[in-house]
Design a protein around this motif. Structure first.
Motif, PDB file in Angstrom:
ATOM      1  N   TYR A  48       4.180 -19.707  -5.942  1.00  0.00           N
ATOM      2  CA  TYR A  48       4.300 -18.791  -4.684  1.00  0.00           C
ATOM      3  C   TYR A  48       2.688 -18.307  -4.405  1.00  0.00           C
ATOM      4  O   TYR A  48       1.897 -18.022  -5.141  1.00  0.00           O
ATOM      5  CB  TYR A  48       4.916 -17.369  -4.937  1.00  0.00           C
ATOM      6  CG  TYR A  48       4.658 -16.267  -3.752  1.00  0.00           C
ATOM      7  CD1 TYR A  48       5.260 -16.519  -2.433  1.00  0.00           C
ATOM      8  CD2 TYR A  48       3.782 -15.260  -4.182  1.00  0.00           C
ATOM      9  CE1 TYR A  48       5.228 -15.665  -1.726  1.00  0.00           C
ATOM     10  CE2 TYR A  48       3.778 -14.342  -3.149  1.00  0.00           C
ATOM     11  CZ  TYR A  48       4.320 -14.549  -1.759  1.00  0.00           C
ATOM     12  OH  TYR A  48       4.032 -13.591  -0.874  1.00  0.00           O
TER      13      TYR A  48
ATOM     14  N   LYS B  98       7.985 -12.759  -8.394  1.00  0.00           N
ATOM     15  CA  LYS B  98       7.222 -13.946  -8.131  1.00  0.00           C
ATOM     16  C   LYS B  98       5.731 -13.449  -8.259  1.00  0.00           C
ATOM     17  O   LYS B  98       5.047 -14.504  -8.002  1.00  0.00           O
ATOM     18  CB  LYS B  98       7.475 -14.306  -6.707  1.00  0.00           C
ATOM     19  CG  LYS B  98       8.811 -14.979  -6.339  1.00  0.00           C
ATOM     20  CD  LYS B  98       8.555 -15.697  -4.854  1.00  0.00           C
ATOM     21  CE  LYS B  98       9.651 -16.472  -4.360  1.00  0.00           C
ATOM     22  NZ  LYS B  98      10.711 -15.641  -3.719  1.00  0.00           N
ATOM     23  N   ALA B  99       5.356 -12.448  -8.167  1.00  0.00           N
ATOM     24  CA  ALA B  99       3.935 -11.741  -8.181  1.00  0.00           C
ATOM     25  C   ALA B  99       3.783 -10.513  -8.885  1.00  0.00           C
ATOM     26  O   ALA B  99       4.778  -9.785  -9.547  1.00  0.00           O
ATOM     27  CB  ALA B  99       3.515 -11.603  -6.794  1.00  0.00           C
TER      28      ALA B  99
ATOM     29  N   SER C 156       3.141 -15.115 -17.001  1.00  0.00           N
ATOM     30  CA  SER C 156       4.347 -15.651 -16.641  1.00  0.00           C
ATOM     31  C   SER C 156       5.464 -15.908 -17.756  1.00  0.00           C
ATOM     32  O   SER C 156       6.501 -15.669 -17.852  1.00  0.00           O
ATOM     33  CB  SER C 156       4.027 -17.299 -16.027  1.00  0.00           C
ATOM     34  OG  SER C 156       5.211 -17.883 -15.476  1.00  0.00           O
TER      35      SER C 156
ATOM     36  N   ALA D  50       0.613 -15.851  -2.007  1.00  0.00           N
ATOM     37  CA  ALA D  50       0.491 -14.549  -1.147  1.00  0.00           C
ATOM     38  C   ALA D  50      -0.604 -14.629  -0.073  1.00  0.00           C
ATOM     39  O   ALA D  50      -1.612 -15.124  -0.342  1.00  0.00           O
ATOM     40  CB  ALA D  50       0.103 -13.310  -2.250  1.00  0.00           C
TER      41      ALA D  50
ATOM     42  N   THR E  86       0.377 -14.233  -9.088  1.00  0.00           N
ATOM     43  CA  THR E  86       1.468 -14.905  -8.449  1.00  0.00           C
ATOM     44  C   THR E  86       1.959 -15.994  -9.389  1.00  0.00           C
ATOM     45  O   THR E  86       1.084 -16.638 -10.033  1.00  0.00           O
ATOM     46  CB  THR E  86       1.383 -15.418  -6.937  1.00  0.00           C
ATOM     47  OG1 THR E  86       0.352 -16.499  -7.151  1.00  0.00           O
ATOM     48  CG2 THR E  86       0.850 -14.229  -6.071  1.00  0.00           C
ATOM     49  N   TYR E  87       3.396 -16.512  -9.503  1.00  0.00           N
ATOM     50  CA  TYR E  87       3.873 -17.368 -10.012  1.00  0.00           C
ATOM     51  C   TYR E  87       5.000 -18.298  -9.416  1.00  0.00           C
ATOM     52  O   TYR E  87       5.246 -18.171  -8.170  1.00  0.00           O
ATOM     53  CB  TYR E  87       4.706 -16.480 -11.182  1.00  0.00           C
ATOM     54  CG  TYR E  87       4.279 -15.230 -11.936  1.00  0.00           C
ATOM     55  CD1 TYR E  87       3.361 -15.424 -12.820  1.00  0.00           C
ATOM     56  CD2 TYR E  87       4.523 -14.137 -11.313  1.00  0.00           C
ATOM     57  CE1 TYR E  87       2.482 -14.398 -13.262  1.00  0.00           C
ATOM     58  CE2 TYR E  87       4.023 -12.958 -12.256  1.00  0.00           C
ATOM     59  CZ  TYR E  87       2.896 -13.143 -12.923  1.00  0.00           C
ATOM     60  OH  TYR E  87       2.294 -11.832 -13.464  1.00  0.00           O
ATOM     61  N   ASP E  88       5.311 -19.226 -10.273  1.00  0.00           N
ATOM     62  CA  ASP E  88       6.105 -20.297  -9.672  1.00  0.00           C
ATOM     63  C   ASP E  88       5.556 -20.834  -8.245  1.00  0.00           C
ATOM     64  O   ASP E  88       6.749 -21.220  -7.455  1.00  0.00           O
ATOM     65  CB  ASP E  88       7.581 -19.488  -9.470  1.00  0.00           C
ATOM     66  CG  ASP E  88       8.101 -19.084 -10.796  1.00  0.00           C
ATOM     67  OD1 ASP E  88       7.670 -19.570 -11.688  1.00  0.00           O
ATOM     68  OD2 ASP E  88       8.983 -18.161 -10.734  1.00  0.00           O
TER      69      ASP E  88
ATOM     70  N   ASP F 229       5.973 -12.186   3.571  1.00  0.00           N
ATOM     71  CA  ASP F 229       5.745 -13.410   4.070  1.00  0.00           C
ATOM     72  C   ASP F 229       4.806 -13.303   5.477  1.00  0.00           C
ATOM     73  O   ASP F 229       4.950 -12.115   5.888  1.00  0.00           O
ATOM     74  CB  ASP F 229       6.868 -14.582   4.353  1.00  0.00           C
ATOM     75  CG  ASP F 229       7.926 -13.994   5.275  1.00  0.00           C
ATOM     76  OD1 ASP F 229       7.819 -13.039   5.901  1.00  0.00           O
ATOM     77  OD2 ASP F 229       9.091 -14.456   5.085  1.00  0.00           O
TER      78      ASP F 229
ATOM     79  N   VAL G  14       7.438  -9.204  -2.432  1.00  0.00           N
ATOM     80  CA  VAL G  14       6.297 -10.041  -1.689  1.00  0.00           C
ATOM     81  C   VAL G  14       6.905 -10.016  -0.374  1.00  0.00           C
ATOM     82  O   VAL G  14       7.963  -9.873   0.254  1.00  0.00           O
ATOM     83  CB  VAL G  14       6.166 -11.380  -2.444  1.00  0.00           C
ATOM     84  CG1 VAL G  14       5.755 -11.408  -3.825  1.00  0.00           C
ATOM     85  CG2 VAL G  14       7.539 -12.263  -2.386  1.00  0.00           C
TER      86      VAL G  14
ATOM     87  N   TYR H 258       1.406  -5.738  -0.478  1.00  0.00           N
ATOM     88  CA  TYR H 258       2.582  -6.901  -0.773  1.00  0.00           C
ATOM     89  C   TYR H 258       1.248  -7.868  -1.336  1.00  0.00           C
ATOM     90  O   TYR H 258       0.521  -8.317  -0.655  1.00  0.00           O
ATOM     91  CB  TYR H 258       3.212  -7.397  -0.018  1.00  0.00           C
ATOM     92  CG  TYR H 258       4.391  -6.412   0.602  1.00  0.00           C
ATOM     93  CD1 TYR H 258       5.510  -6.305  -0.160  1.00  0.00           C
ATOM     94  CD2 TYR H 258       3.943  -5.714   1.577  1.00  0.00           C
ATOM     95  CE1 TYR H 258       6.217  -5.349   0.214  1.00  0.00           C
ATOM     96  CE2 TYR H 258       5.114  -4.698   2.180  1.00  0.00           C
ATOM     97  CZ  TYR H 258       6.280  -4.587   1.320  1.00  0.00           C
ATOM     98  OH  TYR H 258       7.339  -3.593   1.745  1.00  0.00           O
ATOM     99  N   PRO H 259       1.666  -8.572  -2.717  1.00  0.00           N
ATOM    100  CA  PRO H 259       2.718  -8.265  -3.575  1.00  0.00           C
ATOM    101  C   PRO H 259       2.648  -6.784  -3.919  1.00  0.00           C
ATOM    102  O   PRO H 259       1.526  -6.331  -4.175  1.00  0.00           O
ATOM    103  CB  PRO H 259       2.035  -9.182  -4.794  1.00  0.00           C
ATOM    104  CG  PRO H 259       1.486 -10.357  -4.042  1.00  0.00           C
ATOM    105  CD  PRO H 259       0.941  -9.532  -2.904  1.00  0.00           C
TER     106      PRO H 259
END
Ligand SMILES: *Cc1c(COP(=O)(O)O)cnc(C)c1O
Length: 387
Positions: A216, A320-321, A299, A218, A212-214, A184, A182, A174-175
């Motif tokens: 986030y 997200k990734a 992205s 990891a 990763t995007y937005d 946590d 993803v 993960y990612p």
């Protein structure tokens, strides 16, 4: 002629073989094939890394065998990066090793712990190396399904007690490739507790930690209390710094695990070219600005692709990734069937989800490592072929 070993004979067939065959057929027919299949960054390595390599390659002191575990400077730079990035403290001598790309490490690590007949927990779908490396040890993969309704996280309670008892390794990623899911820290904490309780080594492939995007960010499993003694985490420079061709990565983990793995690796490879290790230090120590620019490009592609696919009425997740868009195939198709339709009708190549395991059936994976103009053209072709 000697027979290949049982282990090689029993490896699963290469599932892209059929797709490759049809792609080559199309290319021979003169079709302009657009390839969303492979995840291999199309953007160049940062220039300061290339310059460092050129300089170091010219230095004869770098031309001899490298050290097995990696240059001390490289392991220190990697440990410092782990600290800056995840806040974890790793001993560069005892808890870090350089790798000839993370795939090399992931493929060789199981030899350290698996006897013939032993069990490793392997996610399904997954990057194929976890399964094949297990099988090449004569060990048995126990497949742990990753399902959309659980956000592609394994259901730890659903793994039978017997599988937990027999297992020596648990591979996770993960990612995630191929689902782009993803995880946590709460999930990692639960997982570490299970692994400690059952004396299973957690093998985390963190190849996409930086993609990763937005907003986030990891995590590393090693951020989890008590993780170190039961964990080895694999890191790669390939995706982060567009360095897939360079073959360099590293792993971090508990001293006992690393010490055992070092014994395996000293008998297999002879390290990574010093000039590449020194250039990799420049990558790890550089600013994040090049990476941030790269992420903006992925992205933007991700949004174009997902929005385009959704406009067709298809179910694609906005990742997200990772470098991937994971999409459920439309009604009436299976993974391979829809992959074939995309190729036949639009000249577009994707990876069928079923190539990553039976639970990938019903999905396809698009890679974002394709230029914006080709991505747009591919999308247009799909739209005109399927609307
Ligand atoms: C790309 C990839 C790797 C391999 O990375 P290298 O460091 O280039 O060997 C490992 N794991 C996953 C899930 C990947 O997608």
């Amino acid at each position: 002629m000697a027979e290949v070993s049982d282990r090689v004979r029993d490896l699963p067939p290469y599932l892209f073989a059929e797709i490759d065959r049809i792609v080559n057929e199309k290319i021979c027919q003169g079709v302009d094939v657009i390839d969303f299949g492979i995840g291999d960054p199309d953007l160049p390595t940062p220039p300061h890394v290339v310059e460092r390599l050129c300089r170091e390659a010219a230095d004869p002191s770098n031309h001899r065998y490298p050290s097995y575990q990696g240059m001390p400077e490289f392991r220190e730079a990697a440990a410092a990066w782990m600290f800056r990035r995840f806040g974890v403290t790793m001993d560069p001598d005892k808890e870090m090793l350089a790798l000839v790309g993370s795939k090399e490490g992931i493929a060789h690590f199981p030899i350290t712990y698996l006897n013939p007949g032993d069990v490793a927990l392997v996610p399904d779908p997954a990057y194929p190396v976890y399964q094949t490396a297990t099988m090449l040890c004569g060990a048995i993969p126990y497949y742990v399904p990753l399902r959309e309704n659980r956000h592609y996280l394994p259901d730890l309670n659903a793994i039978p007690e017997e599988a937990w008892r027999k297992a020596k390794l648990f591979f996770i990623n993960y990612p995630n490739n191929p689902t782009a899911a993803v995880a946590d820290l709460c999930f990692f904490e639960e997982l570490v507790q299970y692994c400690r309780k059952h004396e299973v080594i957690l093998v985390h492939d963190n190849a996409y930690s930086e993609i990763t995007y937005d907003g986030y960010v990891a995590p590393s499993v090693l951020e989890t209390p008590g993780a170190k003694e039961v964990t080895i985490e694999f890191h790669s420079l390939s995706k982060t710094y567009n360095m897939t061709g360079w073959r360099i990565g590293f792993c971090a983990g508990g001293e006992k695990i690393m010490e055992a793995f070092r014994r395996v690796k000293t008998n297999i490879d002879s390290g990574v070219f010093n000039a590449i290790q020194l250039a990799a230090i420049s990558a790890l120590e550089g600013t994040r600005s090049y990476l941030e620019e790269t992420l903006k490009i992925y992205s933007r592609r991700r949004e174009k692709l997902v929005n385009g696919l959704r406009n067709m009425g298809w179910e694609a997740d906005m990742p997200k990734a990772t470098l991937y868009v994971w999409m459920r195939v439309p009604e009436g198709y299976d993974s391979k069937g829809f992959t074939r339709e995309l190729l036949e009708r639009a000249g577009v190549v994707v990876a069928p989800g079923s190539a990553y395991g039976p639970n990938g059936e019903g999905y396809i994976r698009f890679s974002l490592t394709i230029s914006d103009s080709r991505l747009e053209e591919g999308l247009q072709r799909i739209q005109s072929a399927f609307s």
